[in-house]
Design an enzyme around this catalytic site. Structure first.
Site, PDB file in Angstrom:
ATOM      1  N   GLU A 118       0.823  -1.226   0.000  1.00 16.98           N
ATOM      2  CA  GLU A 118       0.000   0.000   0.000  1.00 16.98           C
ATOM      3  C   GLU A 118       0.856   1.275   0.000  1.00 16.98           C
ATOM      4  O   GLU A 118       0.534   2.244   0.680  1.00 16.98           O
ATOM      5  CB  GLU A 118      -0.943   0.001   1.215  1.00 16.98           C
ATOM      6  CG  GLU A 118      -1.925  -1.147   1.211  1.00 16.98           C
ATOM      7  CD  GLU A 118      -2.789  -1.220   2.455  1.00 16.98           C
ATOM      8  OE1 GLU A 118      -3.995  -1.444   2.333  1.00 16.98           O
ATOM      9  OE2 GLU A 118      -2.235  -1.051   3.570  1.00 16.98           O
ATOM     10  N   GLU A 130      -6.765  -7.537  -1.308  1.00 15.63           N
ATOM     11  CA  GLU A 130      -7.395  -7.513   0.018  1.00 15.63           C
ATOM     12  C   GLU A 130      -8.878  -7.237  -0.150  1.00 15.63           C
ATOM     13  O   GLU A 130      -9.295  -6.099  -0.372  1.00 15.63           O
ATOM     14  CB  GLU A 130      -6.759  -6.450   0.921  1.00 15.63           C
ATOM     15  CG  GLU A 130      -5.339  -6.760   1.337  1.00 15.63           C
ATOM     16  CD  GLU A 130      -4.808  -5.769   2.378  1.00 15.63           C
ATOM     17  OE1 GLU A 130      -5.606  -4.986   2.931  1.00 15.63           O
ATOM     18  OE2 GLU A 130      -3.586  -5.769   2.610  1.00 15.63           O
TER      19      GLU A 130
END
Length: 640
Positions: free
Chosen positions: A202, A276
């Site tokens: 991320e 995710e």
């Protein structure tokens, strides 16, 4: 004749020496081979490829049906049970982060043993026929203290985490030198289960250094990573989080068609994957327990599969933030909020590995993506609700200071990470006691320099709490010089957002009494590591509960089991806040503010007959430790 005999003797000696050399070489080769993992999961054909709109594995179309289970959040004794349940649900791929701060607790000191045996975890996945996507960081987020980065990095006052700052890259290089040589043999190309490796995590939500992601990518490739590289970001992060040569994947909970279109736009004719898919959410102390309704989750998962997208359920099984490892959340808040000990996450498998409605619905859905029936799920784990036990003994915190490292004298306050303890790696977790002498009462002001919460004492008598909200406290007047003590707790470092560089704990600056800046501190490190707990256990200073305890204090009792131990949940309704140790293992924090009201106790960590329980309690106790066969995570709220 003598020369001839001499030549024969020499020849025999040479032969004997040669045989010794050969034998030594055989032994060396044997040990080298024995220390190299023999991974024979499959015949090597061709690994995971992303060369068209669909993944291929072994030159056949492949849909990734993944689930996240973090080995460091699950007792090693239960790894196989959890992975068998993953496979029985119809998933073909396991994803896991790798926590740097557990594997290198001190600079240059590495731990990959026991509960942290990553190679055993990867080998187990291979033996069960489960593929692996490895997410080695170095930053992992994961609602884990400092996003998995070791706190000793913060000893450098100029440290810039997740950048190409030399102090950070040198530490990453050293860590990857050890980590990658352990995991590289488990890659698909070498017969192992790893089919993809994630570059950082991320980064698009952090992105401060355009050279950083290429550095991490090269750090992986140069050490022998050969499988497909991927990145992982939310929609906004996709704009900045990618790196050339790695497939970008997306993270979300609720499906937005525009996000999928954007992913297609930046990667035309590439496989689409939700790295995710958030099956639930995390909880914060003082808040409510988050749940994500099963029917909402199933609607999104069904739609993802209709779009021919691969998916990874984050989490499939959350587990537990044992010890002091839970992180803190600061995005959009005036101050960080610490995360609870449980990482149940409202996931398809519960914290204790139980089947849920989500599990059964997913299993039915995923079964349609397999040509043969799914394996039968393992039997449900047994649990027990043991009878309450009465606390037998107590030991004041003040009596335990001798069990800590030598106290440190300093004119000014020193934050945890810069204390000269743990071989000059600083203090990572737990509590730190700062003591100084005062000669009057008045207004004690923290100047917002307490990280994160301090119990304040005068002459060992509790007078109040200082934290982010309460930054001023009245100190009662008294005669002569008195000892002012601040027991400061690191409640968990922020794991996500722009403030990672600011996560030093303890007293991070001056505190003030009336108009005077306080000076001359005696600082005690109370990290409550295993060696400290061991010294506690063997101490001869424990006092009977017939004597009234003074707080904070450690309380000791025993749980006697006459049969095979089962999982249970420990609860402390008559206590306030603290930490629980069972047979020397730190179960984590409890706090009456909730929402979490129970702590998971794995049966694998209990033994038949005696089990020692030590509770560190800050302020109050009813003298009983209770147990339940089911968890209590508090009042619930739907994830918004």
């Amino acid at each position: 004749m003598e020369n001839s005999a001499f030549c024969v003797r020499l020849s025999l000696k040479q032969r004997y020496f040669s045989l010794l050399c050969i034998a030594a070489l055989v032994i060396i080769v044997y040990h080298l081979r024995r220390n190299q993992p023999e991974v024979k999961m499959h015949q090597v054909i061709e690994g995971l490829k992303a060369d068209s709109s669909n993944f291929t594995l072994e030159r056949k179309p492949f849909l990734i049906l993944g689930g996240s289970i973090h080995y460091f959040r699950v007792p090693k004794a239960y790894w196989e049970d959890r992975l068998l349940k993953l496979k029985a649900c119809g998933l073909n791929t396991l994803t896991t982060y790798v926590p740097w701060n557990l594997h290198e607790p001190e600079r240059g000191v590495f731990d990959f043993e026991g509960e942290l045996d990553l190679e055993a975890y990867l080998g187990l996945a291979a033996s069960l026929g489960i593929w692996v996507i490895l997410r080695p960081g170095p930053y992992i987020c994961a609602e884990w203290d400092l996003g998995g980065l070791p706190s000793w990095l913060l000893r450098d006052q100029n440290m810039r985490l997740r950048t190409t700052y030399p102090g950070f890259t040198a530490a990453v290089d050293s860590y990857f030198d050890h980590l990658i040589k352990k995991v590289a043999p488990y890659q698909y190309s070498r017969g192992g289960p790893i089919i993809a490796v994630q570059v950082e995590n991320e980064y698009g939500s952090y992105a401060t250094d355009e050279e950083y992601m290429p550095f991490i990518k090269e750090a992986l490739l140069s050490r022998g990573i050969t499988e497909l590289l991927v990145t992982s970001d939310n929609k906004d992060g996709l704009k900045l989080g990618g790196v050339k040569g790695a497939l970008e994947t997306i993270n979300f909970q609720k499906l937005d068609p525009e996000e999928i279109k954007y992913l297609e736009k930046i990667q035309p004719q590439k496989p689409k994957m939700v790295m995710e898919y958030w099956s639930g959410w995390f909880d914060l102390w003082g808040g409510l327990h988050h749940v994500f309704p099963a029917e909402e989750m199933m609607a999104v998962v069904t739609e993802i599969l209709k779009l021919d997208m691969s998916i990874n359920l984050y989490m499939f099984h959350g587990g537990t933030n044992f010890g002091f490892m839970s992180g803190a959340f600061a995005v959009g808040r005036p101050s960080p909020a610490p995360m609870v000990t449980s990482y149940d996450y409202d996931a398809p498998l519960s914290e204790a590995g139980d089947y849920t409605t989500k599990y059964h619905l997913l299993r039915n859905l995923f079964s349609h993506h397999h040509p043969v029936p799914l394996p039968k799920p393992p039997e449900a784990t047994e649990r027990n609700s043991y009878r309450p036990v009465i606390v037998r003994q107590h030991l004041s915190l003040w009596s335990c200071l001798d069990f800590t490292e030598q106290p440190f004298k300093s004119e000014k306050p020193v934050n945890m990470e810069n204390l000269p303890v743990n071989n000059n790696n600083g203090q990572a977790y737990g509590y730190t006691l700062y003591e100084t002498i005062i000669s009057s009462g008045g207004s004690l002001k923290s100047l917002n320099n307490i990280r994160d919460r301090a119990l304040v004492f005068v002459e060992k008598q509790f007078v109040g709490v200082l934290d982010y909200k309460e930054q001023e406290l009245s100190i009662p007047d008294g005669k002569g010089k008195r000892t002012l003590g601040l027991l400061v707790e690191n409640c968990g470092r922020v794991n996500y957002g722009k403030t990672l560089d600011e996560q030093r704990k303890g007293l991070v600056g001056d505190i003030q009494l009336n108009a005077n800046i306080l000076r001359d501190f005696m600082i005690h490190s109370l990290d409550m590591k295993p060696d400290f707990v061991s010294r506690l256990q063997s101490s001869a200073q424990w006092k009977s509960m017939r004597e009234k305890p003074s707080f904070p204090a450690f309380f000791q009792t025993k749980l006697y089991l006459s049969s095979s131990p089962k999982d249970t949940f420990l609860k402390l309704p008559g206590w306030s806040k603290g930490v629980v140790f069972v047979n020397g293992k730190n179960l984590g924090r409890y706090w009456s503010v909730g929402p979490q009201q129970t702590l998971y106790v794995p049966g694998a960590w209990l033994s038949r007959w005696d089990n020692e329980i030590i509770v560190f309690e800050e302020l109050e106790t009813d003298g009983k430790v209770q147990f339940s066969s089911s968890p209590d995570y508090g009042m619930t709220v739907d994830v918004q």
